[in-house]
Write a protein that holds these residues in place. Structure first.
Motif, short mmCIF file in Angstrom:
data_model
loop_
_atom_site.label_atom_id
_atom_site.label_comp_id
_atom_site.label_asym_id
_atom_site.label_seq_id
_atom_site.Cartn_x
_atom_site.Cartn_y
_atom_site.Cartn_z
N GLY A 200 23.33 43.17 -25.82
CA GLY A 200 21.92 43.41 -25.59
C GLY A 200 21.40 44.49 -26.52
O GLY A 200 22.17 45.14 -27.24
N THR A 217 23.49 49.54 -17.68
CA THR A 217 23.15 48.14 -17.38
C THR A 217 23.97 47.19 -18.23
O THR A 217 24.50 46.19 -17.74
N SER A 218 24.09 47.52 -19.52
CA SER A 218 24.83 46.66 -20.44
C SER A 218 26.31 46.63 -20.09
O SER A 218 26.91 45.56 -19.93
N SER A 221 27.41 44.78 -16.88
CA SER A 221 27.40 43.32 -17.05
C SER A 221 28.56 42.86 -17.92
O SER A 221 29.18 41.82 -17.65
N ASN A 224 31.72 42.83 -15.86
CA ASN A 224 31.69 41.68 -14.95
C ASN A 224 32.02 40.39 -15.70
O ASN A 224 32.72 39.52 -15.17
N LEU A 225 31.52 40.28 -16.93
CA LEU A 225 31.82 39.10 -17.74
C LEU A 225 33.30 39.08 -18.12
O LEU A 225 33.95 38.02 -18.07
N TYR A 238 28.82 35.09 -26.52
CA TYR A 238 28.06 35.19 -25.27
C TYR A 238 27.23 36.47 -25.22
O TYR A 238 27.56 37.47 -25.84
N THR A 239 26.16 36.40 -24.43
CA THR A 239 25.39 37.61 -24.14
C THR A 239 26.12 38.42 -23.08
O THR A 239 27.07 37.94 -22.46
N TRP A 240 25.68 39.65 -22.89
CA TRP A 240 26.27 40.51 -21.85
C TRP A 240 26.18 39.89 -20.47
O TRP A 240 26.96 40.21 -19.57
N GLU A 241 25.26 38.96 -20.27
CA GLU A 241 25.09 38.28 -18.99
C GLU A 241 25.93 37.01 -18.87
O GLU A 241 25.90 36.33 -17.85
N GLY A 242 26.67 36.69 -19.93
CA GLY A 242 27.51 35.50 -19.90
C GLY A 242 26.81 34.22 -20.33
O GLY A 242 27.34 33.14 -20.11
N LYS A 243 25.65 34.36 -20.97
CA LYS A 243 24.94 33.19 -21.46
C LYS A 243 25.37 32.89 -22.90
O LYS A 243 25.48 33.80 -23.71
#
Length: 247
Positions: A200, A217-218, A221, A224-225, A238-243
């Protein structure tokens, strides 16, 4: 995950990852963190003083000639367990943005830190990654077996580049993405997962004060990923959110 090694932990995302990992209920048995200057890493030293599982190691990822000695230092800490996770986080971006200002030295230094360093460090530590993968062969592909995680950036995405500029950083991260993909092919037979993560746009020295996201925040996440990384994440971005990210 018994062990993790994270490069570039004096500040920013690297330091944030360490802060978060030591608070985890299942904090790794051995958290190895690197920085170039031990004396300047005051906050890192405070964390290590309070957490016996945190070990600070000096490393300049540009100085690949020191990697053999670095391997020995890591091996002493992980012993027969090997290394579960190598997180290549250390990065650099010069200030120049446009074609009229980019310099040869900037390109070379940025590639040295962002691309060559992670590749050669992975090569140097490969026997320890292989040892962990073999010892945990009953585990599926992921961080509980063995993994290499490369901190990339959306700025390294060729298909998402619609504003130009940032030649050294963009090119080095695009090259790191290719390193990630190629390693994922070469190391899959060893049971080692390799993936790239975009953290991010984060408020760090590199991301700048205008970034919309804070470090906590980054890294929350990202961790968690990390916990859910599996064979489907191997060789991907992947993004930090797993996308999934476009190359």
């Amino acid at each position: 995950m018994k062990s993790i090694l994270i490069t570039g932990c004096n500040r920013g995302l690297g330091l944030g990852l360490v802060r978060k990992l030591v608070t985890e209920q299942t904090s790794p048995k051995c958290i190895m963190v690197t920085c170039r200057n031990l004396e300047k890493a005051t906050e890192l030293q405070e964390i290590a003083n309070k957490n016996s599982n945190v070990h600070i190691l000096q490393l300049d990822v540009q100085k690949t000639e020191t990697f053999d000695k670095f391997f020995e230092n890591v091996e002493k800490l992980v012993k027969d367990d090997g290394l579960n996770v190598l997180f290549n986080n250390a990065a650099y971006s010069p200030k120049s943005t446009r074609i009229n200002f980019v310099k040869t030295e900037q390109m070379l230094q940025t590639f040295s830190i962002n691309t060559v360093g992670p590749l050669m460090l992975t090569k140097a530590l490969l026997p320890l990654l292989q040892k962990a993968a073999s010892k945990n062969s009953n585990q599926p592909l992921g961080i509980n077996r063995s993994a290499v995680i490369n901190m990339s950036s959306y700025l390294g995405s060729i298909s998402l580049n619609n504003i130009g500029g940032l030649y050294p950083y963009r090119c080095s991260k695009a090259a790191l993405n290719m390193v990630t993909k190629t390693l994922s092919v070469d190391l899959k037979k060893d049971g080692i997962l390799v993936t790239a993560i975009h953290p991010g746009w984060v408020k760090t020295d590199l991301g700048g004060s205008n970034a919309p996201m804070d470090v906590d925040t980054s890294v929350n996440s990202i961790i968690n990923l990390m916990k859910i990384l599996s064979v489907e994440h191997n060789g991907a971005f992947y993004t930090w959110e797993g996308k999934p990210m476009d190359w």
